[in-house]
Design an enzyme around this catalytic site. Structure first.
Site, PDB file in Angstrom:
ATOM      1  N   HIS A  28       0.837  -1.199   0.000  1.00 44.33           N
ATOM      2  CA  HIS A  28       0.000   0.000   0.000  1.00 44.33           C
ATOM      3  C   HIS A  28       0.871   1.248   0.000  1.00 44.33           C
ATOM      4  CE1 HIS A  28       0.758   0.629   4.261  1.00 44.33           C
ATOM      5  NE2 HIS A  28       0.303  -0.588   4.556  1.00 44.33           N
ATOM      6  N   HIS A  31       4.068   1.465   2.296  1.00 43.83           N
ATOM      7  CA  HIS A  31       5.263   0.734   1.860  1.00 43.83           C
ATOM      8  C   HIS A  31       5.960   1.487   0.732  1.00 43.83           C
ATOM      9  CE1 HIS A  31       2.403  -2.619   3.106  1.00 43.83           C
ATOM     10  NE2 HIS A  31       3.325  -2.601   4.055  1.00 43.83           N
ATOM     11  N   CYS A 137       2.288  -9.695  19.965  1.00 50.72           N
ATOM     12  CA  CYS A 137       1.446  -9.215  18.855  1.00 50.72           C
ATOM     13  C   CYS A 137       1.953  -9.855  17.578  1.00 50.72           C
ATOM     14  CB  CYS A 137       1.490  -7.690  18.739  1.00 50.72           C
ATOM     15  SG  CYS A 137       0.670  -7.136  17.213  1.00 50.72           S
ATOM     16  N   CYS A 140       2.908  -7.260  14.811  1.00 51.85           N
ATOM     17  CA  CYS A 140       4.271  -6.703  14.954  1.00 51.85           C
ATOM     18  C   CYS A 140       5.313  -7.816  14.963  1.00 51.85           C
ATOM     19  CB  CYS A 140       4.421  -5.943  16.274  1.00 51.85           C
ATOM     20  SG  CYS A 140       3.411  -4.477  16.442  1.00 51.85           S
ATOM     21  N   CYS A 155      -2.628  -4.197  21.266  1.00 55.38           N
ATOM     22  CA  CYS A 155      -1.350  -3.722  20.724  1.00 55.38           C
ATOM     23  C   CYS A 155      -1.492  -2.240  20.379  1.00 55.38           C
ATOM     24  CB  CYS A 155      -0.996  -4.523  19.474  1.00 55.38           C
ATOM     25  SG  CYS A 155       0.271  -3.694  18.484  1.00 55.38           S
ATOM     26  N   HIS A 158      -1.411  -2.007  16.327  1.00 56.76           N
ATOM     27  CA  HIS A 158      -2.486  -2.641  15.550  1.00 56.76           C
ATOM     28  C   HIS A 158      -3.862  -2.518  16.177  1.00 56.76           C
ATOM     29  CE1 HIS A 158       1.145  -4.510  13.824  1.00 56.76           C
ATOM     30  NE2 HIS A 158       0.445  -4.475  12.718  1.00 56.76           N
ATOM     31  N   LYS A 306      -2.547   5.093  11.492  1.00 55.99           N
ATOM     32  CA  LYS A 306      -1.537   4.639  10.537  1.00 55.99           C
ATOM     33  C   LYS A 306      -2.246   3.870   9.418  1.00 55.99           C
ATOM     34  CE  LYS A 306       2.325   1.433  10.188  1.00 55.99           C
ATOM     35  NZ  LYS A 306       2.469   0.003  10.400  1.00 55.99           N
ATOM     36  N   LYS A 309      -3.164  -2.260   5.927  1.00 56.49           N
ATOM     37  CA  LYS A 309      -4.119  -3.220   5.378  1.00 56.49           C
ATOM     38  C   LYS A 309      -4.972  -3.813   6.486  1.00 56.49           C
ATOM     39  CE  LYS A 309      -3.846  -3.342   1.023  1.00 56.49           C
ATOM     40  NZ  LYS A 309      -4.314  -3.812  -0.218  1.00 56.49           N
TER      41      LYS A 309
END
Ligand code: MSP
Length: 539
Positions: A28, A31, A137, A140, A155, A158, A306, A309
């Site tokens: 995405h 990245h 997690c 991570c 987390c 996430h 953040k 996906k």
């Protein structure tokens, strides 16, 4: 992939890496952000005439990938092969990423060397067997300390529930390295950038480090621990080593010596500690030289979170390149967000910058100048101050000198900001200040009015103005080439520069501000429009 760099013994490369990306899903914007930044940085250094090595790749082991493959009814290897070939590599070539290598952590050139590295640490007494339990997690791929969790069990990255893991593992004596790391940060103040990232790491290390669990025994998608193959190597130890294995660690000493260590590791701020704490400690334990710099970029945010996906906010780069084109895409994120800070993506902001900066300021300048050289001089670049008929040349005046000075200043600033400081937004702004200066010069000089004066002096003045503008565009093409290579190639072609100056990629930063490189007589043609008007995205 363009194999633009190659290393030979004796010459040290400017070596830049991106994180290797998890292939649990397609790439995405987040990245692509880091990868484009690295591409611009390395292209800039190539234009400095340096030997460069730019590495990217994929991180293919660990629980996250294993579970994704299971959920899709294929083996992890099949899943990785598909994603790498169908999603990741094609995106990088679509975005004109000129990486010199692409490493996959499932390749034997990597897995064998990782085993050797870990075995070496074991033999040196840096690894011992022990037990651990704690919240983990999978997103991570990291044990969390209970104090980091949100609402007791979420987390913080996430925002999903962590899992409780209890394992008999092998541990790396990371806790021993705190003092040496602090000493290293102290004597290498630029090692972690930006300053906010450095402060975060210093604070973390000063609190005291815990030993690190470096193996897993509850699943098998990983590289086996050589002396105890019921365990696989923790995915982060495996992944970090890509930076060494890809450049010949343990297999090609000549290449390794010519490349190692990395000058810059580009990372997202979420993976800073792995790169600024664990990674240097691993290298210290093994006795390898440490990298020059770890630069943590901020996050691209959507709705205050953040972009990712797993939060379903991951936007595919192709959604944007379909509309704005690849070069505008490369430009936008680096220009709009100071590198190192978080930034929000907005369709409106992108459209506004596209229209005002790219289409109006830059694109129109290029097409106006080409059109006027075509109209007034039949497409043959005139000599500054020479009407083509007058025997004597009229010297360029203070307005032209101001342009040449502006170019020298923009070049010096961009070189420091982009090439040394990784301040892409600042460096691009410096180049665009020059673009604006040239536009202002044309508005003031009004060549379309001067053209009405058909006397030899009038023609000579017109020649000076158009030469000055075309010569400025020659420099702009070189300065913006690392950011927008396809556009600058079109401009280079339209200026008729190549027969005189050679390919755009061979132009050097050190020569950019040498005034008068584009020779009179160059054939200037009105090429394609550099930044066409945008279609309405809703239509
Ligand atoms: N596989 C590990 C990295 C191992 S490196 C030895 C990993 N992979 S990842 O695919 O989850 O993320 C890698 C990087 O992608 C992040 O650190 C960051 O550089 C980039 N980004 C992912 N999402 C991002 C944003 N929303 N914004 C900016 N960059 C982000 O972690």
């Amino acid at each position: 992939m363009a194999a633009t760099g190659s290393t030979t013994a004796g010459e040290s490369a400017f070596y830049v890496t991106t994180p290797i990306y998890y292939v649990n899903d397609a790439p995405h914007l987040g990245h692509a952000y880091t990868t484009v930044a690295g591409d611009v940085l390395t292209r800039w250094h190539r234009q400095r005439g340096e030997k460069v090595w730019y590495l990217t790749g994929t991180d293919e082991h660990g629980q996250k990938i294993m579970r994704t493959a299971e959920a899709n009814g294929v083996t992890p290897q099949q899943w990785c092969d598909k994603l790498v070939e169908e999603a990741w590599k094609p995106l990088w070539s679509h975005l004109s990423i000129a990486n010199d290598d692409f490493i996959r952590t499932t390749e034997p050139r990597h897995t064998k060397r990782v085993q050797e590295f870990v075995q070496d640490l074991y033999d040196k007494g840096e690894i011992y067997r022990g037990g651990y339990e704690g919240p983990y997690c999978v997103g991570c791929e990291e044990y969390k300390s209970p104090g980091d969790l949100l609402e007791g069990d979420l987390c913080p990255v996430h925002k999903r529930q962590v899992e409780w893991l209890k394992e008999e593992n092998y541990f790396f004596r990371l806790s021993d390295y705190g003092p040496r790391l602090l000493e290293f940060y102290e004597s290498n103040p630029d090692f972690i950038q930006p300053a906010s990232a450095r402060n975060e790491v210093l604070q973390f290390v000063r609190q005291g480090l815990q030993d690190l669990s470096i193996s897993r025994s509850t699943f098998d998608w990983g590289i086996p621990i050589p002396w105890d193959p019921k365990h696989v190597i923790y995915v982060w130890i495996d992944a970090l080593l890509n930076y060494a294995t890809a450049v010949g660690y343990g297999s090609d000493q000549i290449k390794f010596d010519a490349t190692w260590p990395a000058n810059v590791h580009l990372v997202g701020k979420d993976i800073l500690r792995f790169h600024a704490v664990i990674w240097p400690a691993m290298l210290m334990a093994n006795g390898l030289p440490l990298p020059g710099r770890v630069f943590a970029n901020g996050w691209l945010m959507v709705g205050g979170e953040k972009m990712s996906k797993s939060n379903l906010t991951g936007i595919s780069p192709r959604q944007l390149t379909d509309h704005f084109g690849v070069d505008a895409y490369r430009y936008y994120f680096l220009r709009a967000i100071p590198f190192g800070q978080d930034g929000s993506f907005s369709w409106e902001d992108f459209s506004a910058r596209y229209t005002s900066e790219l289409a109006n300021d830059f694109g129109n300048l290029a097409s106006r100048v080409a059109a006027m050289v075509g109209k007034y001089f039949d497409g043959v670049l005139p000599e500054a101050g020479n009407s083509g008929t007058a025997p004597e040349a009229v010297a360029s005046g203070p307005a032209e000198q101001a342009i040449a000075d502006g170019l020298a200043e923009a070049t010096a600033r961009a070189d420091t900001l982009i090439g040394d400081n990784l301040d892409f937004a600042g460096g691009i702004a410096a180049i665009f200040d020059f673009v604006k200066q040239v536009n202002g010069y044309l508005t003031e000089q009004a060549p379309w009015k001067v053209a009405k004066d058909e006397s030899p002096e009038g023609r000579a003045r017109l020649a000076t103005i158009l030469y000055t503008a075309a010569e400025s565009l020659r420099a702009i093409a070189v300065l913006l080439n690392p950011v927008m290579p396809a556009t600058c190639a079109k401009l280079w072609a339209s200026l008729g520069a190549e027969p005189h100056l050679g390919p755009l990629a061979d132009q050097r930063v050190a020569d950019v501000a040498r005034w008068g490189r584009l020779p009179a007589g160059a054939h200037v043609t009105k090429g394609e429009i550099l930044f066409p008007r945008l279609n309405d995205p809703k239509s």
